[in-house]
Enzyme design. Structure first.
Site, PDB file in Angstrom:
ATOM      1  N   LYS A 126      -4.204 -23.117  11.494  1.00 14.08           N
ATOM      2  CA  LYS A 126      -4.162 -21.711  11.070  1.00 14.08           C
ATOM      3  C   LYS A 126      -4.686 -21.596   9.645  1.00 14.08           C
ATOM      4  O   LYS A 126      -4.054 -22.073   8.706  1.00 14.08           O
ATOM      5  CB  LYS A 126      -2.735 -21.166  11.109  1.00 14.08           C
ATOM      6  CG  LYS A 126      -2.739 -19.645  10.946  1.00 14.08           C
ATOM      7  CD  LYS A 126      -1.435 -19.067  10.424  1.00 14.08           C
ATOM      8  CE  LYS A 126      -1.379 -19.006   8.930  1.00 14.08           C
ATOM      9  NZ  LYS A 126      -2.297 -18.032   8.306  1.00 14.08           N
ATOM     10  N   GLU A 166       2.281 -30.090   1.139  1.00  8.75           N
ATOM     11  CA  GLU A 166       1.520 -30.116  -0.125  1.00  8.75           C
ATOM     12  C   GLU A 166       1.781 -28.777  -0.791  1.00  8.75           C
ATOM     13  O   GLU A 166       1.317 -27.747  -0.308  1.00  8.75           O
ATOM     14  CB  GLU A 166       0.011 -30.284   0.141  1.00  8.75           C
ATOM     15  CG  GLU A 166      -0.388 -31.590   0.779  1.00  8.75           C
ATOM     16  CD  GLU A 166      -0.398 -32.769  -0.182  1.00  8.75           C
ATOM     17  OE1 GLU A 166       0.019 -32.613  -1.350  1.00  8.75           O
ATOM     18  OE2 GLU A 166      -0.806 -33.850   0.242  1.00  8.75           O
ATOM     19  N   CYS A 201      -3.772 -26.110  -7.026  1.00  5.92           N
ATOM     20  CA  CYS A 201      -2.448 -26.740  -7.169  1.00  5.92           C
ATOM     21  C   CYS A 201      -2.465 -27.809  -8.250  1.00  5.92           C
ATOM     22  O   CYS A 201      -1.431 -28.134  -8.821  1.00  5.92           O
ATOM     23  CB  CYS A 201      -2.010 -27.335  -5.841  1.00  5.92           C
ATOM     24  SG  CYS A 201      -3.259 -28.417  -5.132  1.00  5.92           S
ATOM     25  N   GLU A 260       4.281 -21.591 -11.862  1.00  3.60           N
ATOM     26  CA  GLU A 260       2.900 -21.736 -11.400  1.00  3.60           C
ATOM     27  C   GLU A 260       2.292 -20.344 -11.318  1.00  3.60           C
ATOM     28  O   GLU A 260       2.683 -19.549 -10.461  1.00  3.60           O
ATOM     29  CB  GLU A 260       2.870 -22.409 -10.022  1.00  3.60           C
ATOM     30  CG  GLU A 260       1.458 -22.639  -9.541  1.00  3.60           C
ATOM     31  CD  GLU A 260       1.383 -23.177  -8.114  1.00  3.60           C
ATOM     32  OE1 GLU A 260       2.060 -22.639  -7.230  1.00  3.60           O
ATOM     33  OE2 GLU A 260       0.620 -24.141  -7.902  1.00  3.60           O
TER      34      GLU A 260
HETATM   35  P1  TAP Z   1       1.525 -19.478   0.997  1.00  4.47           P
HETATM   36  O1  TAP Z   1       1.794 -18.039   0.828  1.00  4.47           O
HETATM   37  O2  TAP Z   1       2.675 -20.414   1.001  1.00  4.47           O
HETATM   38  O3  TAP Z   1       0.678 -19.594   2.339  1.00  4.47           O
HETATM   39  C1  TAP Z   1       0.123 -20.794   2.790  1.00  4.47           C
HETATM   40  C2  TAP Z   1      -0.144 -20.708   4.284  1.00  4.47           C
HETATM   41  O4  TAP Z   1       1.108 -20.598   4.973  1.00  4.47           O
HETATM   42  C3  TAP Z   1      -0.953 -19.493   4.717  1.00  4.47           C
HETATM   43  O5  TAP Z   1      -1.788 -19.837   5.801  1.00  4.47           O
HETATM   44  C4  TAP Z   1       0.132 -18.528   5.156  1.00  4.47           C
HETATM   45  O6  TAP Z   1      -0.293 -17.546   6.061  1.00  4.47           O
HETATM   46  C5  TAP Z   1       1.105 -19.461   5.815  1.00  4.47           C
HETATM   47  N1  TAP Z   1       2.481 -18.944   5.911  1.00  4.47           N
HETATM   48  C6  TAP Z   1       3.064 -18.001   5.151  1.00  4.47           C
HETATM   49  N2  TAP Z   1       4.342 -17.794   5.556  1.00  4.47           N
HETATM   50  C7  TAP Z   1       4.543 -18.629   6.610  1.00  4.47           C
HETATM   51  C8  TAP Z   1       5.666 -18.897   7.456  1.00  4.47           C
HETATM   52  N3  TAP Z   1       6.825 -18.264   7.304  1.00  4.47           N
HETATM   53  N4  TAP Z   1       5.539 -19.824   8.419  1.00  4.47           N
HETATM   54  C9  TAP Z   1       4.386 -20.500   8.585  1.00  4.47           C
HETATM   55  N5  TAP Z   1       3.293 -20.282   7.827  1.00  4.47           N
HETATM   56  C10 TAP Z   1       3.373 -19.370   6.827  1.00  4.47           C
HETATM   57  O7  TAP Z   1       0.561 -20.039  -0.133  1.00  4.47           O
HETATM   58  P2  TAP Z   1      -0.788 -19.419  -0.686  1.00  4.47           P
HETATM   59  O8  TAP Z   1      -0.478 -18.287  -1.599  1.00  4.47           O
HETATM   60  O9  TAP Z   1      -1.742 -19.173   0.445  1.00  4.47           O
HETATM   61  O10 TAP Z   1      -1.369 -20.673  -1.498  1.00  4.47           O
HETATM   62  C11 TAP Z   1      -1.042 -20.902  -2.823  1.00  4.47           C
HETATM   63  C12 TAP Z   1      -0.022 -22.024  -2.969  1.00  4.47           C
HETATM   64  O11 TAP Z   1      -0.481 -23.195  -2.290  1.00  4.47           O
HETATM   65  C13 TAP Z   1       0.204 -22.450  -4.397  1.00  4.47           C
HETATM   66  O12 TAP Z   1       1.553 -22.611  -4.628  1.00  4.47           O
HETATM   67  C14 TAP Z   1      -0.530 -23.788  -4.479  1.00  4.47           C
HETATM   68  O13 TAP Z   1      -0.069 -24.661  -5.482  1.00  4.47           O
HETATM   69  C15 TAP Z   1      -0.304 -24.339  -3.128  1.00  4.47           C
HETATM   70  N6  TAP Z   1      -1.320 -25.347  -2.832  1.00  4.47           N
HETATM   71  C16 TAP Z   1      -0.955 -26.647  -2.824  1.00  4.47           C
HETATM   72  C17 TAP Z   1      -1.928 -27.618  -2.584  1.00  4.47           C
HETATM   73  C18 TAP Z   1      -1.552 -29.046  -2.561  1.00  4.47           C
HETATM   74  S1  TAP Z   1      -2.632 -30.046  -1.891  1.00  4.47           S
HETATM   75  N7  TAP Z   1      -0.414 -29.476  -3.010  1.00  4.47           N
HETATM   76  C19 TAP Z   1      -3.242 -27.240  -2.363  1.00  4.47           C
HETATM   77  C20 TAP Z   1      -3.558 -25.892  -2.391  1.00  4.47           C
HETATM   78  C21 TAP Z   1      -2.589 -24.936  -2.624  1.00  4.47           C
HETATM   79  P3  TAP Z   1      -0.798 -16.089   5.516  1.00  4.47           P
HETATM   80  O14 TAP Z   1      -2.203 -16.275   5.128  1.00  4.47           O
HETATM   81  O15 TAP Z   1      -0.643 -15.200   6.682  1.00  4.47           O
HETATM   82  O16 TAP Z   1       0.085 -15.708   4.377  1.00  4.47           O
END
Ligand code: TAP
Length: 449
Positions: free
Chosen positions: A151, A226, A260, A353
C-alpha cells in the site's frame, strides 16, 4: 483520490482507492499465488528479479519524472530513488540461490535447517520516499519466496503503481506482487488484521507504528517498523569546520527535510559555535530551492498544503529563527530552509520530528555532553559525527543510541548495509546482507540415523 503536484498544486491524476473487499480479494490472490512462487527454482526466481531490475532500469527516466510530478522530489533525487529500486532488485536476486541452511550433527542423527518464506507480506509505505521504501520491502520479500501486497501512501501512489506494472511485464506470475492504492485506515489496517498476511513491513510515523505493532500482536504477526527520527549532527571543535558547515544544510534539507534521517539537530562544540554559524548562514542561503524538474534545484516543495501548515505551526511569530534561505513565491507548497537557535532544550523545535526544512542548532561543552544531548530523545535512527580524531569518532559512534551513523559524512542509506532504528525509531533491520532472511522462518528438521 486526486494526486496533486506539490510544486504546482495541479491534479496530476486521479486514482481509485482500493476498498476493503478489493483488499481481501488481493490478499486472497496473493495467498493462492504463494505455492507456485515458493516453488519456482531459486535460479529462476533470481532471473525474474533481474528481469524486473532491467525493466526498472529501462523505465528509469519515466519513473523519475513521475516522482517529480507526484512528490516534488528534485529530478536528481528521483533518478537516484528509481536507481535504488533497480539496484536492490539486482542485489536481492543474488539471494535465492544462496539462501542456505545448516546441517548440524546431533546424537542419533542430523538436523537440517531451511529458510522458508513467511507467506503473504504486507508492505505499508509513507509518502516521503515512495520508491526506495517500497523496494526495501518488496525486493527481499519476493527474493525469499513470499508474495507481496503493497500500500503506497494516499498522496504518492503513482511510482508504486508503475513498479507493479513493470514487475508484471518482467514476468512475475499473477498475484505475486500487487500494489493497492488507498487509505491506511482501510487497506493498511486490513494487512494488520487479515490472518493470511504473515508479516507487516511498516514505514511511517512512530504514532501509527505503535498501533500497527499492537494490532500485529493479536495474531503474533511478524513486523518490521521503520519510524521517525530526530537525528543529531555532532560537530566537534577538531573537525574540518568549513566542510561540516558547508554540508550541514544537505544533511537536513534534502527532500525538504521530509526524511527520517534528516539531521534536524546540529550540536556544535562551544569554542567553534560562532565560527560554525558564520559559515552555516551563506551555506543555507545558497541552497537552491525551486522547480524540482530543473536539474539545478537542490530542494523542492513540501508534500501538501496540510503538511506545510503543520511545519509552519512550529514557527509562530517570535520563534527563535537565526536565518533562512529562500523559497519561490506563487503556487506550490514551498517552505524556506530555516535555522533556529532555541534557548531551551525542551523546546519542541529541539525535541519533535518536524519533517520539514527546519534545523535547531545547540551548543555543547565536551564529548560527554555531546553524547548526552544526542541521546536525549526517544528516537534513535541516524546521526553524524564530525571530528578529525578517529578514536573520538569511534567512541562517540558506540555511545550514540542510533542505528545508522556516519563519520564526516551525512549519508545513511546504502543497500549493501543494514538500516533501521534504535528505541522508538523502529524494530528490525532492512537492507544489507541479512535483509532477505528477515522474510523467512527457520525450519529445523531432525533426521534419525
Ligand atoms: P504515517 O502517517 O504514519 O503513514 C505511513 C503509511 O501508513 C501511509 O501509507 C499511511 O496511509 C499508512 N497508515 C496510516 N494509518 C494507518 C493505520 N491505522 N493502519 C495501517 N496503515 C496506516 O506517516 P507519513 O506521514 O506518511 O510519513 C512520515 C513519517 O514516516 C515520519 O515520521 C518519518 O520519519 C517516517 N519515515 C521513517 C522512515 C524510516 S526508514 N525509518 C522512512 C521514511 C519515513 P495514508 O497515506 O492513507 O495515510
Amino acid at each position: 483520490m486526486d494526486v496533486i503536484n506539490p510544486a504546482t498544486e495541479k491534479v496530476v491524476r486521479t486514482v481509485e482507492p482500493t476498498s476493503r473487499q478489493e483488499t481481501d480479494a488481493a490478499i486472497e490472490r496473493a495467498r493462492k499465488a504463494l505455492p507456485g512462487w515458493k516453488n519456482v527454482a531459486p535460479g529462476d526466481r533470481a532471473r525474474l528479479l533481474r528481469r524486473f531490475a532491467a525493466a526498472v532500469d529501462a523505465d528509469l527516466e519515466h519513473l523519475a519524472a513521475l516522482e517529480v510530478a507526484n512528490s516534488g522530489h528534485t529530478i536528481g533525487n528521483a533518478r537516484w530513488e528509481a536507481g535504488n529500486v533497480r539496484d536492490l532488485l539486482e542485489y536481492s536476486a543474488g539471494a535465492p540461490e544462496r539462501l542456505l541452511g545448516q546441517q548440524i550433527p546431533v546424537p542419533g542423527g542430523v538436523n537440517v535447517t531451511f529458510h522458508e518464506p513467511l507467506g503473504v507480506v504486507g508492505v505499508i509505505v509513507p509518502w516521503n520516499f515512495p520508491m526506495p521504501i517500497a523496494g526495501w520491502g518488496f525486493a527481499p520479500a519476493l527474493a525469499a519466496g513470499n508474495t507481496v501486497v503493497l500500500k503506497p501512501a494516499e498522496l504518492t501512489p503513482l511510482t508504486a503503481l508503475r513498479l507493479a506494472e513493470l514487475g508484471r511485464e518482467a514476468g512475475l506470475p499473477d498475484g505475486v506482487f500487487q500494489v493497492l492504492p488507498g487509505k491506511g485506515s482501510v487497506v493498511g489496517q486490513r494487512f494488520v488484521t487479515h490472518p493470511a498476511v504473515r508479516k507487516v513491513v511498516f514505514t511511517g510515523s512512530t504514532a501509527v507504528g505503535r498501533q500497527i505493532m499492537a494490532g500485529c500482536a493479536e495474531q503474533v504477526k511478524r513486523v518490521t517498523l521503520e519510524l521517525g527520527g530526530k537525528n543529531a549532527n555532532i560537530v566537534f571543535a577538531d573537525a574540518d569546520i568549513e566542510k561540516a558547515a558547508a554540508t550541514a544544510p544537505y544533511g537536513v534539507f534534502d527532500n525538504a527535510g521530509q526524511d527520517c534521517c534528516a539531521r534536524s539537530r546540529i550540536l556544535v562544540q562551544a569554542p567553534v559555535y560562532d565560527r560554525f554559524m558564520e559559515l552555516l548562514e551563506p551555506a543555507v542561503r545558497g541552497v537552491r530551492v525551486g522547480d524540482p524538474a530543473d536539474t539545478s534545484s537542490e530542494m523542492g516543495p513540501l508534500i501538501s498544503a496540510q503538511h506545510k501548515e503543520r511545519v509552519s505551526a512550529y514557527l509562530p511569530d517570535g520563534a527563535p529563527v537565526a536565518f533562512r534561505g529562500s523559497a519561490p513565491e506563487g503556487p506550490g507548497f514551498w517552505f524556506p530552509p530555516t535555522v533556529v537557535t532555541p534557548g531551551s532544550l525542551s523546546d519542541p523545535l529541539v525535541t519533535e520530528e518536524i519533517f520539514g526544512p527546519v534545523v535547531a542548532v545547540v551548543p555543547f561543552t565536551d564529548e560527554a555532553d555531546a553524547v548526552r544531548l544526542a541521546n536525549d530523545t526517544e528516537y534513535g535512527l541516524s546521526g553524524s559525527i564530525w571530528t578529525s580524531d578517529v578514536g573520538r569518532a569511534l567512541r562517540v559512534s558506540r555511545a550514540v543510541e542510533a542505528g545508522n551513523l556516519s563519520v564526516n559524512s551525512h549519508s545513511s542509506v546504502r543497500y549493501w548495509t543494514p538500516f533501521g532504528g534504535f528505541k522508538q525509531s523502529g524494530l528490525g533491520r532492512e537492507l544489507g546482507p541479512d535483509a532477505v532472511r528477515a522474510f523467512t522462518e527457520v525450519k529445523n528438521v531432525f533426521i534419525s540415523t
